[in-house]
Design a protein around this motif. Sequence first.
Motif, PDB file in Angstrom:
ATOM      1  N   ASP A 168      99.847   6.287  -1.439  1.00 46.60           N
ATOM      2  CA  ASP A 168      99.653   5.732  -2.780  1.00 46.60           C
ATOM      3  C   ASP A 168     100.385   6.523  -3.860  1.00 46.60           C
ATOM      4  OD1 ASP A 168      97.890   7.978  -2.763  1.00 46.60           O
ATOM      5  OD2 ASP A 168      96.729   7.040  -4.389  1.00 46.60           O
ATOM      6  N   THR A 191      92.003   2.269  -0.547  1.00 43.21           N
ATOM      7  CA  THR A 191      91.599   3.427  -1.343  1.00 43.21           C
ATOM      8  C   THR A 191      90.746   4.366  -0.492  1.00 43.21           C
ATOM      9  OG1 THR A 191      89.515   2.491  -2.151  1.00 43.21           O
ATOM     10  CG2 THR A 191      91.512   1.931  -3.393  1.00 43.21           C
ATOM     11  N   ARG A 231      94.326   6.567   1.015  1.00 43.16           N
ATOM     12  CA  ARG A 231      94.872   5.908  -0.178  1.00 43.16           C
ATOM     13  C   ARG A 231      96.308   5.508   0.117  1.00 43.16           C
ATOM     14  NH1 ARG A 231      92.497  10.589  -2.509  1.00 43.16           N
ATOM     15  NH2 ARG A 231      94.588  11.459  -2.833  1.00 43.16           N
TER      16      ARG A 231
END
Length: 252
Positions: free
Chosen positions: A137, A176, A240
Amino acid sequence: MSRRKKHHEAHHEEHMDESWLIPYADILTLLLALFIVLFATAQVDQKKFDQMAYAFNTAFSGSPSIFDNNQAITPELNSAIPNQQAAEGTMGQEQLQETVQLSELKKQIDHYIQENKLTGDLNTTLTEDGLMIRIKDSALFTSGHADLRPESLRVGEEIAKVLVPLTQKIVISGHTDSIPINTSEFPSNWELSSKRAINFMKFILSSEKSLQPERFSAIGYGQYRPLEANDTIDGRAKNRRVEVLIMRNFRK
């Protein structure tokens, strides 16, 4: 005397005429045995019949089954078995060709990752579902946000290029860690992961106009599909992520 002799001869001839019954009975017995053998060999192998029925129903999908009525099986139905085997052989070749294609694509992306020193941010995995591209991420977004970072756009552009010649469907998913988020924009990790997946998908499509939007879909999984346990910093960092799955057209 003459009459008695003639009567004896007539009785003897009548007795001789009945002798044909013995070979006639033997012939009947042989014919009965023959019909039993023919009947036994004519019985339909149920497994082969089911295979033929499946092959024909597949070939004529959407139409009423030709086996709905009780019509006699004709010799032409035997062609269903080799046809089915040929179809399975063709499917096997297509699966193999697609695996080779995805393997070559994996090598191409891995080479790009090595050249640009992105091994900590991107990785690829070839699975039964297809080719998975995982992006950390932090390589795309700042913490708690879904807008692409300017320096991450190049990654999206490169991925868009390799997707252009493909015919497979593309699924982009956001993930997440388990730490809750509660902002005005993202009340939960569902919204954050979904928005990240959608934004990355939209950027890929805008990078290459020849890409077909109907082949793409985006989904957010929140924290519910972790790669590792969320009880460590390293585990949460790996969870993530954004994933780009190039789905196989031909699967077992």
